[in-house]
Scaffold this motif. Sequence first.
Motif, PDB file in Angstrom:
ATOM      1  N   ARG A  12      13.677   5.235   6.371  1.00  0.00           N
ATOM      2  CA  ARG A  12      12.592   4.968   5.296  1.00  0.00           C
ATOM      3  C   ARG A  12      12.999   4.864   3.735  1.00  0.00           C
ATOM      4  N   PRO A  25       0.743  -1.302   0.176  1.00  0.00           N
ATOM      5  CA  PRO A  25       0.043   0.080   0.100  1.00  0.00           C
ATOM      6  C   PRO A  25       0.822   1.250  -0.017  1.00  0.00           C
ATOM      7  N   ALA A  26       0.374   2.413  -0.726  1.00  0.00           N
ATOM      8  CA  ALA A  26       1.036   3.571  -0.812  1.00  0.00           C
ATOM      9  C   ALA A  26       1.511   4.232   0.802  1.00  0.00           C
ATOM     10  N   ASP A  27       0.419   4.136   1.479  1.00  0.00           N
ATOM     11  CA  ASP A  27       0.627   4.596   2.854  1.00  0.00           C
ATOM     12  C   ASP A  27       1.249   3.657   3.913  1.00  0.00           C
ATOM     13  N   ARG A  28       1.904   2.480   3.541  1.00  0.00           N
ATOM     14  CA  ARG A  28       2.712   1.796   4.535  1.00  0.00           C
ATOM     15  C   ARG A  28       3.907   2.592   4.918  1.00  0.00           C
ATOM     16  N   ASP A  29       3.978   2.356   6.202  1.00  0.00           N
ATOM     17  CA  ASP A  29       5.142   3.022   6.836  1.00  0.00           C
ATOM     18  C   ASP A  29       6.357   2.042   7.044  1.00  0.00           C
ATOM     19  N   ARG A  30       7.270   1.976   5.868  1.00  0.00           N
ATOM     20  CA  ARG A  30       8.228   1.138   5.665  1.00  0.00           C
ATOM     21  C   ARG A  30       9.332   1.026   6.877  1.00  0.00           C
ATOM     22  N   ARG A  84      -2.383   1.288  14.910  1.00  0.00           N
ATOM     23  CA  ARG A  84      -3.078   1.880  13.689  1.00  0.00           C
ATOM     24  C   ARG A  84      -4.300   1.497  13.807  1.00  0.00           C
TER      25      ARG A  84
END
Length: 426
Positions: free
Chosen positions: A283, A15-20, A85
Amino acid sequence: MSVVPSVAVVTANTPADRDRFLDLLRISSLVVVVAGHCLMLTVTVTDNEVRFGNVLADLPILRPLTWVLQVLPLFFFAGVAAGARSLEPGTSWGAWLFRRTQRLVRPLGYFVAASVALLTVADLVLTPGWHRPLAVTGVQLLWFLGTYLAVLAFVPALASWVTSGRRMFALVAAIVAGTAIVDAVRLTGGPEILGYLTLFVWLVPAVLGIGYLRGLLRRRTAAVLAGAVLLADVLLVLVGPYEVSMVTVPGQRLSNLAPPSLLLAGHAVMLCCAAVAVAPWLRRLAARPRVWWCTVIGNTGAMTLYLWHMPALLTVLVLSHLAGADRTAPTESGFWLLTAAQLTATAALTGAAFLGLRGLENTPLRWWDGPVATVRGLRSAATVLAVLAAGAAILQATRWGLTVDGGIWFAGAAAALLAARLLTRA
């Protein structure tokens, strides 16, 4: 053998909003802990006795390295931040907790059963002196799982409290101050049982993880706090009663880990704040396709990696003993060459176990992984207490290992988990 997706598939499914940053922190901290375990364990075999030791006991000069190798607070920080989350107003406390317990505990039954089988085989080919060291050491690392379950049980309450930076810092300060008081009482002849109170130290990274998630811990503040606490920890070692090792070493006056000490509390604050300070760099590192692929694959088998590295290490030590090469003490000739060979073999065996058993961690069990009811009131509270009881029983079981006494505690943990499952059945 589990199926490992390609780099392209992993990238496409992220997902684009994943906090890597959190994912990279979680698996890298676990890998560091695994490496530390494999590096430190030694074995001494005499005619009637087998004793597992620690390199740090023989080489005190290496003890400062534990400030780099003891990074489990980062796993708690990242794990809680990621899990919190999904907490929203009105979320069922018991249901939220049990959903996380389902995934964490799923590989545990396989691991304990296999450990019993491996111990039975070892009893057939080794002298009796090996039984207890293998029985205890083989499952000793489960203390982490028991502690983590207990921490997760408090997360919804922490999340409801940590709504501002002031509240976050006040709670961390209260835990640290409480730990300092308990340490002072213990060091002046107070009852050792008070040490159980300092298990609340493991809530420090949880509080900071929630603070990070909500943007309450700014990078500049985190960097300053990390530096200040690091200096305070150094002073506690130089002029205070604390020893430098962040893990338990035989002969310590006051262990920093079991139970947690003020020094470990400070270490947790320092590590978590330092991680927040460098989060943008981590990140960006995690955004690299192959780094992200390793991160994702590692996290989907994190419990498998953590559980099975110890049986792999013990297997290598036993086989090495049967071949006439015991890794006894760093003062002996050839110790480091033997260490390198054993670490290589352990890494290969752990990797094989990871690939072969990772699928079990990701395959839902029909009854255990069934739908979870949105429990409320007394039913929710009972579920939380059941998970807490399971965590405490697992923690106690690690003291005795796969012995009769340990079996009683493992049975207690199983009963508590069964109760939690029954309470949350949809």
